[in-house]
Design a protein around this motif. Structure first.
Motif, PDB file in Angstrom:
ATOM      1  N   ALA A  87       0.832  -1.205   0.000  1.00  0.00           N
ATOM      2  CA  ALA A  87       0.000   0.000   0.000  1.00  0.00           C
ATOM      3  C   ALA A  87       0.863   1.250   0.000  1.00  0.00           C
ATOM      4  CB  ALA A  87      -0.934  -0.005   1.215  1.00  0.00           C
ATOM      5  N   THR A 103      -2.657   3.424  10.226  1.00  0.00           N
ATOM      6  CA  THR A 103      -3.390   3.601   8.972  1.00  0.00           C
ATOM      7  C   THR A 103      -4.380   2.456   8.838  1.00  0.00           C
ATOM      8  OG1 THR A 103      -1.765   2.334   7.691  1.00  0.00           O
ATOM      9  CG2 THR A 103      -1.433   4.728   7.818  1.00  0.00           C
ATOM     10  N   SER A 104      -5.328   2.628   7.953  1.00  0.00           N
ATOM     11  CA  SER A 104      -6.304   1.554   7.743  1.00  0.00           C
ATOM     12  C   SER A 104      -5.695   0.381   6.991  1.00  0.00           C
ATOM     13  CB  SER A 104      -7.531   2.085   6.995  1.00  0.00           C
ATOM     14  OG  SER A 104      -7.159   2.601   5.727  1.00  0.00           O
ATOM     15  N   ASP A 105      -4.537   0.592   6.341  1.00  0.00           N
ATOM     16  CA  ASP A 105      -3.858  -0.496   5.638  1.00  0.00           C
ATOM     17  C   ASP A 105      -3.028  -1.360   6.579  1.00  0.00           C
ATOM     18  OD1 ASP A 105      -4.629   0.029   2.868  1.00  0.00           O
ATOM     19  OD2 ASP A 105      -3.470   1.870   3.078  1.00  0.00           O
ATOM     20  N   THR A 164      -5.850   5.815   4.848  1.00  0.00           N
ATOM     21  CA  THR A 164      -5.140   4.821   4.049  1.00  0.00           C
ATOM     22  C   THR A 164      -3.725   5.338   3.820  1.00  0.00           C
ATOM     23  OG1 THR A 164      -5.718   5.838   1.935  1.00  0.00           O
ATOM     24  CG2 THR A 164      -7.291   4.217   2.846  1.00  0.00           C
ATOM     25  N   CYS A 165      -2.834   4.476   3.379  1.00  0.00           N
ATOM     26  CA  CYS A 165      -1.480   4.924   3.065  1.00  0.00           C
ATOM     27  C   CYS A 165      -1.499   5.972   1.955  1.00  0.00           C
ATOM     28  CB  CYS A 165      -0.609   3.744   2.653  1.00  0.00           C
ATOM     29  SG  CYS A 165      -0.172   2.639   4.018  1.00  0.00           S
ATOM     30  N   GLU A 200      -3.941   8.094   1.289  1.00  0.00           N
ATOM     31  CA  GLU A 200      -4.418   9.355   1.857  1.00  0.00           C
ATOM     32  C   GLU A 200      -3.347  10.010   2.712  1.00  0.00           C
ATOM     33  OE1 GLU A 200      -9.156   8.113   2.221  1.00  0.00           O
ATOM     34  OE2 GLU A 200      -7.767   7.772   3.903  1.00  0.00           O
TER      35      GLU A 200
END
Length: 366
Positions: free
Chosen positions: A48, A214-216, A343-344, A346
């Motif tokens: 990501a 992060t969400s990743d 996210t990465c 973002e």
């Protein structure tokens, strides 16, 4: 716009690209590195980051050699962008892991401990960029003299094992001491920090805690929530885990280690050592040797030697199993100012757009 450069739209991350010695050296779009965090920096987070234009670093210390090869191939299946692998220079199978990096065409090899001159030469001969992490000017000078292509310099604000010198003091020392690109780590989480690092002479920044959040990241939600709830004062440095200064979130488990006498500390260490031995497949003699190798000349108790050998298990309990009550959570001080899980893509877009905004609004020289 340079001749041959593609058109960009206002929302295109390429619009915010900054070319530095780091981006030219490793071939990424943005001078941002995601550090190799054990149990955290796996194929999903690394790919990501790479797809977002940063340099993702795969953490291999908690993997067997076969797992490392599979992880590298998974990253390659997810991205065509350059990425790196973090290696332990003192691992018994270090040369085997170097051969995997070379055979699989990995672009960058990073090291938490200084690699030998021979390992550096072997990697460089194969076209791999060698980028050790250092915590002191003399260490940077040593690895640069041995042929390292770049160094990551971490100040005391950084998570995990850390030194005593703040990034703002250590970074310019290292920049002035070596002729290779320097990447700044410790205390970075936004575009303002990137611009500050560039002003000091760095070629980019490396971030660990910010990418963990992060969400990743595959870190369990409960653990991420603990980080997001932390204030700056909730991030502490302790020697209770393995005898070396280790920056992490202050939890009741960490406090119990600090309160424990030698007998209780040894019981903690043995219990966790049994767990790590089961997961890692290491023999008792290998674990003790690894623990002794991590002493760095320190006068450690036997419980600390065992804990040094199985610190990965303490990290696994939180980062994989979500047990904030039974594990440690390595953390940079920036955890206290992070309040989101982008996210990465973002995150990197935000950092780069902020950096460009700061550069545009700086007062002109008079």
């Amino acid at each position: 716009m340079r001749e041959g450069a593609r058109e960009t739209t206002p929302d295109d991350p390429a619009r915010y690209a900054l070319e530095t010695a780091l981006t030219e050296l490793v071939g990424v779009r943005h001078p941002i590195v995601q550090t190799g965090m054990g149990w955290v920096s796996g194929p999903r987070l690394v790919s990501a980051t790479a797809n977002a234009g940063g340099l993702g670093i795969l953490a291999s210390a908690t993997m067997t050699a076969d797992e490392l090869r599979r992880a590298v191939r998974e990253v390659k299946s997810r991205t065509d962008a350059p990425f790196g692998v973090n290696l332990r220079a003192d691992a018994a199978d270090a040369r085997e892991r170097v051969r995997i990096v070379v055979d699989e065409g990995v672009r960058v090899a990073s090291f938490a401990l200084a690699p030998s001159r021979e390992l550096i030469a072997e990697l460089k001969d194969a076209g791999v960029v060698v980028m050790p992490s250092v915590g002191a000017r003399r260490h940077a000078e040593k690895v640069a003299a041995w042929g390292a292509d770049a160094v990551v310099v971490q100040g005391s604000e950084g998570g995990g094992h850390t030194g005593e010198v703040a990034t703002s003091v250590l970074l310019p020392q290292v920049v002035d001491a070596v002729d290779v690109p320097v990447v700044a780590a410790g205390g970075f989480h936004d575009g303002r920090g990137l611009v500050a690092a560039l002003a000091y002479g760095a070629a980019g920044i490396a971030m660990g805690t910010r990418f963990l959040l992060t969400s990743d990241s595959t870190v369990p939600d409960a653990v991420k929530a603990a980080y997001l709830a932390a204030t700056v004062k909730d991030v502490t440095v302790t020697t209770a885990v393995d005898g070396l200064p280790h920056r992490m979130l202050r939890t009741e488990f960490v406090a119990s280690l600090e309160r424990a006498g030698r007998t209780r500390a040894l019981a903690h260490a043995v219990r966790h050592a049994f767990g790590f031995r089961k997961v890692s497949g290491l023999s008792w003699s290998r674990m003790v040797k690894d623990g002794l190798a991590m002493r760095h000349g320190k006068d450690l108790t036997w419980s600390q030697v065992l804990l040094a050998a199985n610190t990965p298990m303490l990290l696994r309990a939180s980062m994989v199993d979500g047990r904030t009550d039974l594990g440690v959570m390595a953390s940079g001080q920036v955890a206290g100012v992070i309040d989101s899980l982008p996210t990465c893509e973002e995150l990197i877009h935000r950092v780069m757009s902020e950096a460009q905004h700061v550069l545009r609004t700086l007062p002109p020289p008079t």
